[in-house]
Design an enzyme around this catalytic site. Sequence first.
Site, PDB file in Angstrom:
ATOM      1  N   HIS A   1      48.634  40.123  40.456  1.00  8.40           N
ATOM      2  CA  HIS A   1      48.684  40.303  39.007  1.00  8.40           C
ATOM      3  C   HIS A   1      49.063  41.712  38.580  1.00  8.40           C
ATOM      4  O   HIS A   1      49.702  41.902  37.545  1.00  8.40           O
ATOM      5  CB  HIS A   1      47.319  39.941  38.414  1.00  8.40           C
TER       6      HIS A   1
ATOM      7  N   ASP B   1      50.371  41.952  31.163  1.00 14.67           N
ATOM      8  CA  ASP B   1      49.152  41.224  30.837  1.00 14.67           C
ATOM      9  C   ASP B   1      49.035  41.107  29.311  1.00 14.67           C
ATOM     10  O   ASP B   1      49.947  40.610  28.671  1.00 14.67           O
ATOM     11  CB  ASP B   1      47.956  41.957  31.484  1.00 14.67           C
TER      12      ASP B   1
END
Length: 319
Positions: A297, A115
């Site tokens: 994610h 991320d």
Amino acid sequence: MTNEINAILEEFNFQKSTLIPVNGIQLEVFEAGQKNAGKPIILCHGWPEHAFSWRYQIPTLVDAGYHVIIPNQRGYGNSSIPKEVTDYDIEHLAGDLVSLLDHYGYEDAIFVGHDWGAMVTWWLALLHPTRVKGIIALAVPYQVRGDRPWIEWMEEILGSDYYFVHFNRQPGVADKILDNNTTQFLRNLFRKNVPHNTPEPGMAMINLAKSKNPQGEPVMGEGELAIFSSSFKSTGFTGSINWYRNLDRNWHQLANKNPIINQPALMIYGDQDVIPKFEGLSAFVPQVEEVSLDCGHWIQQEKPADTNQTILAWLAKNG
């Protein structure tokens, strides 16, 4: 819950950290595999995360012969939380990692980022190319610097409620709501197998913080979640959100850098992630290998075994 948190931290050997002075601040750093000195690998978490997000990767990397260094980056955990927004720009974030290398006496290292940690790692290679031996990025591919500042572009394409834009245009609004709903927000955010519904109106992160009905399945148990929650209850969210508030500043700071990344790289995507793949990645990262895993994610926490296997295979060729 405190006893449960302590037991989980002990289970994953996260009960001890060191405050290391770097770049004018202090970083809270966890380490493993000191016996493997000379083969550093630095793991960089994303938002809103913590060094603990790498708990499943650390033993595997130690067994593979690496000195594993896991900082809570500025604004997180027990690391420094500077007050000035501009103290979270890419020059500061990259400078922290370079100073961390200097602290350990390393010329370079392999950097692993998820991320926001991936974004910093990509840009670190532009700002300090001799300090980056290789890159492993999870979820977020290299962000190419276009003709317009990122927030300006996002506002036009994605609207004022897009959370990157909202964080910048309405400073303090989301921070307060997340601070007041920390556990609920994180419980609703750290989910897997989330159905792809049409986005609801409003700012997504604020909606998550207020929602009583999380979708999908939890990525982690309540005890593990409590580690993230207790950390953000202590720090608040503003320091970590300030990373977003420097995107346009970063755009300016990267203006004169060669956009081609020549280090060997591994890009791991989650097939269920809302972040799109970068189909032209190899044009900017010629030595990249791209892998997709069947997850969302939170790749290294959703699919720890598959993530570890993918990383080890790449390290065997490039480490």
